[in-house]
Design a protein around this motif. Structure first.
Motif, short mmCIF file in Angstrom:
data_model
loop_
_atom_site.label_atom_id
_atom_site.label_comp_id
_atom_site.label_asym_id
_atom_site.label_seq_id
_atom_site.Cartn_x
_atom_site.Cartn_y
_atom_site.Cartn_z
N GLY A 239 0.62 14.77 -14.86
CA GLY A 239 0.83 15.46 -13.59
C GLY A 239 -0.12 15.08 -12.47
N VAL A 240 -0.75 13.90 -12.54
CA VAL A 240 -1.71 13.51 -11.50
C VAL A 240 -1.03 13.38 -10.14
CG1 VAL A 240 -3.45 11.80 -10.85
CG2 VAL A 240 -3.13 12.36 -13.25
N HIS A 241 0.26 13.05 -10.14
CA HIS A 241 1.00 12.97 -8.88
C HIS A 241 1.02 14.33 -8.17
CE1 HIS A 241 3.80 13.93 -12.12
NE2 HIS A 241 4.64 14.44 -11.24
N HIS A 242 1.02 15.40 -8.94
CA HIS A 242 0.97 16.74 -8.32
C HIS A 242 -0.42 17.02 -7.74
CE1 HIS A 242 4.97 17.82 -9.44
NE2 HIS A 242 4.74 17.72 -10.73
N LEU A 243 -1.46 16.51 -8.39
CA LEU A 243 -2.81 16.66 -7.84
C LEU A 243 -2.91 15.94 -6.50
CD1 LEU A 243 -5.78 17.44 -7.90
CD2 LEU A 243 -6.20 15.46 -9.40
N ILE A 244 -2.37 14.72 -6.43
CA ILE A 244 -2.42 13.98 -5.17
C ILE A 244 -1.63 14.72 -4.08
CG2 ILE A 244 -1.70 11.83 -4.04
CD1 ILE A 244 -2.36 10.40 -6.68
N LEU A 308 1.57 18.61 -17.21
CA LEU A 308 2.87 19.25 -17.34
C LEU A 308 3.15 19.70 -18.77
CD1 LEU A 308 4.90 16.79 -15.09
CD2 LEU A 308 3.83 18.96 -14.45
N MET A 309 2.44 19.12 -19.73
CA MET A 309 2.52 19.57 -21.12
C MET A 309 1.21 19.20 -21.80
SD MET A 309 5.13 16.82 -22.92
CE MET A 309 6.50 17.39 -21.95
N GLU A 310 0.78 20.02 -22.73
CA GLU A 310 -0.54 19.81 -23.32
C GLU A 310 -0.67 20.61 -24.60
OE1 GLU A 310 -3.29 17.40 -23.29
OE2 GLU A 310 -2.69 17.67 -21.20
N ASN A 311 -1.54 20.15 -25.48
CA ASN A 311 -1.83 20.87 -26.70
C ASN A 311 -3.21 21.51 -26.56
OD1 ASN A 311 -1.77 21.81 -29.38
ND2 ASN A 311 -2.70 19.93 -30.13
N GLN A 312 -4.25 20.74 -26.82
CA GLN A 312 -5.62 21.23 -26.66
C GLN A 312 -6.42 20.10 -26.04
OE1 GLN A 312 -7.62 24.14 -29.40
NE2 GLN A 312 -8.81 22.36 -29.92
N PRO A 313 -6.46 20.01 -24.71
CA PRO A 313 -6.98 18.82 -24.03
C PRO A 313 -8.48 18.62 -24.17
CG PRO A 313 -6.44 20.54 -22.46
CD PRO A 313 -5.94 21.01 -23.78
N LYS A 324 -18.57 22.91 -15.73
CA LYS A 324 -17.82 22.77 -14.48
C LYS A 324 -16.73 23.84 -14.36
CE LYS A 324 -20.48 19.59 -13.63
NZ LYS A 324 -21.57 19.82 -12.67
N ALA A 325 -16.44 24.19 -13.13
CA ALA A 325 -15.29 25.06 -12.87
C ALA A 325 -14.03 24.26 -13.17
CB ALA A 325 -15.29 25.51 -11.42
N VAL A 326 -13.16 24.82 -13.98
CA VAL A 326 -11.95 24.12 -14.43
C VAL A 326 -10.71 24.78 -13.84
CG1 VAL A 326 -10.52 23.51 -16.43
CG2 VAL A 326 -13.03 23.41 -16.60
N ILE A 327 -9.84 23.96 -13.27
CA ILE A 327 -8.50 24.40 -12.89
C ILE A 327 -7.53 23.61 -13.75
CG2 ILE A 327 -6.77 24.60 -11.05
CD1 ILE A 327 -9.08 24.45 -9.03
N ALA A 328 -6.71 24.28 -14.54
CA ALA A 328 -5.80 23.58 -15.44
C ALA A 328 -4.44 24.27 -15.47
CB ALA A 328 -6.38 23.52 -16.86
N SER A 329 -3.41 23.51 -15.76
CA SER A 329 -2.06 24.05 -15.84
C SER A 329 -1.94 25.04 -17.00
CB SER A 329 -1.05 22.92 -16.02
OG SER A 329 -1.09 22.01 -14.95
N ASP A 330 -1.10 26.05 -16.81
CA ASP A 330 -0.93 27.11 -17.82
C ASP A 330 0.15 26.73 -18.83
OD1 ASP A 330 1.18 27.21 -16.06
OD2 ASP A 330 1.19 29.39 -15.86
N VAL A 331 -0.02 25.59 -19.49
CA VAL A 331 0.98 25.09 -20.42
C VAL A 331 0.38 24.92 -21.82
CG1 VAL A 331 2.33 23.92 -18.64
CG2 VAL A 331 0.48 22.68 -19.79
#
Length: 407
Positions: A239-244, A308-313, A324-331
């Motif tokens: 999902g890096v395109h969404h970050l950009i 966009l999809m993840e297990n345990q990154p 660090k402050a983390v912002i991550a998708s709720d998936v």
């Protein structure tokens, strides 16, 4: 005990599976076990035991495999090109592993459904098999075909990967998953018996990582800007395109930030072009694959995983350890390792407007941003204890050996 840690994927590589294998080997070695690492090599051109520098070139196996495929008449199965591609890779993998030899191992610990299914077919009958599944391949492959190739996943391919997921989760004596999300996915969607699965999160070598944060390299942070960072593969589902896209919107209101994109992958050129088209050439810096991620995290302020999809990154684990402050998708399993508003921020996957809002809020509220990082580090250093995690894995090994002996 003689142990083989095996994956179907290319090794070495950037990402959680390879890091997990390396750290697990190091811990098992320290306990007196003999551990080898196996996987495909660069470009899937060979299968190798990495630590012994032994390999079997795929080119040498092509004539034999081609004859075998013709003999078994797989024409109906190969009607789908994606299935054909992976079946060929599986066959080459089995031939390569068979040539490298599995006879000396008491236990083989595979790291994905492909290696589990392949090795289960060729391993000695007396060798115990344990599998750790780091993600749902069936989900990932369907997403890849649909969103990367822009074609619907065929019924044949869907059935193939669904069966692969079930077989990979049930072929070993015991299967380890990292969280309840993965367990529920396997039991509810793929009908894997719950008794087959053990839920144990990954450990992480936190002390080594903290030391590496102080190993200074050639990168310096800007003096007048906050640093946003992403680390990981540059592929479609990260999902890096969404970050950009979110950063393009953020730049409309503020320019007191820079974003470092650390990693490589098939979407690298496309992402660079998107960044250029959005006018972010001086704001988004692509650093490529690097070995100094701990140091880069130490220089950063906000870590973002727009997956966009993840297990345990692994990338989130490293960001937590580095404070660090983390912002991550709720998936996937992400909500199980981030408490929203306490140890990080959960953002809806693919929602660029919300991602922009979260990044902007942390940039605007520095004390809150730092509090999130401190909370994440306190939780992470305790939760990701490597010694506890390895002891649990060793317990699984003993149970698997016992099950094998009693069969």
């Amino acid at each position: 005990m003689k142990i083989l840690l095996a994956t179907f994927w290319m090794t070495p590589h950037v990402g959680g599976v390879w890091n997990y294998m390396q750290q697990l080997k190091e811990k098992l070695d320290s306990f007196g076990h003999e551990v080898d690492l196996l996987g495909y090599g660069e470009g899937y051109k060979y299968v190798h035991i990495i630590n012994e520098n032994r390999r079997i070139e795929k080119d040498k196996l092509i004539p034999l495999s081609t004859a075998k495929l013709l003999e078994q008449n797989y024409s109906s199965k190969y009607a789908d090109p994606v299935v054909k591609y992976y079946e060929l890779l599986c066959y080459f993998y089995e031939l390569g592993v068979r040539n490298l030899g599995l006879e000396k191992y008491d236990l083989i610990h595979t790291q994905d459904v492909f290696s589990t299914v392949c090795i289960n077919r060729i391993k000695p009958k007396t060798t115990a098999l344990v599998a750790t599944l780091h993600g749902c391949v069936a989900h990932e492959m369907k997403h890849y075909v649909t969103h990367v190739h822009k074609t619907p996943t065929s019924n044949l391919a869907c059935g193939y990967f669904d069966k692969l997921e079930f077989d990979g989760a049930t072929s070993a004596e015991i299967t380890i998953v990292a969280n309840e999300w993965m367990k529920n996915t396997l039991t509810r969607e793929f009908h894997v018996p719950a008794k087959q699965l053990k839920v144990y999160h990954y450990g992480y070598e936190t002390e080594s990582f903290l030391k590496r944060m102080n190993e200074i390299t050639d990168i310096q942070r800007p003096t007048d800007k906050k640093v946003i960072i992403y680390t990981g593969r540059l592929n479609e589902y990260k999902g890096v395109h969404h970050l950009i896209g979110a950063l393009s919107e953020l730049k409309r209101t503020r320019d007191d930030w820079v974003c470092w994109i650390v990693g490589d992958g098939p979407k690298e050129l496309e992402l660079k072009n998107k960044s250029k088209a959005e006018g972010l050439e001086s704001d988004v810096i692509f650093m490529g694959r690097r070995d100094d991620v701990p140091y880069l995290l130490s220089l950063s302020d906000i870590f973002v995983l727009p997956t966009l999809m993840e297990n345990q990154p692994l990338s989130v684990i490293e960001a937590q350890i580095s404070g660090k402050a983390v912002i991550a998708s709720d998936v996937g399993g992400v909500p199980e390792i981030i408490e929203h508003g306490i140890t990080g921020v959960l953002s809806p996957a693919g929602d660029e407007q919300m991602l922009t809002m979260h990044i902007n809020y942390l940039l605007e509220n520095e004390s809150y941003m730092k509090t999130l990082g401190l909370n994440a580090q306190k939780w992470g250093l305790e939760h990701w204890s490597p010694d506890k995690a390895v002891q649990k894995v060793l317990g699984v090994y003993e149970n698997a050996l016992c099950k094998k002996r009693n069969k």
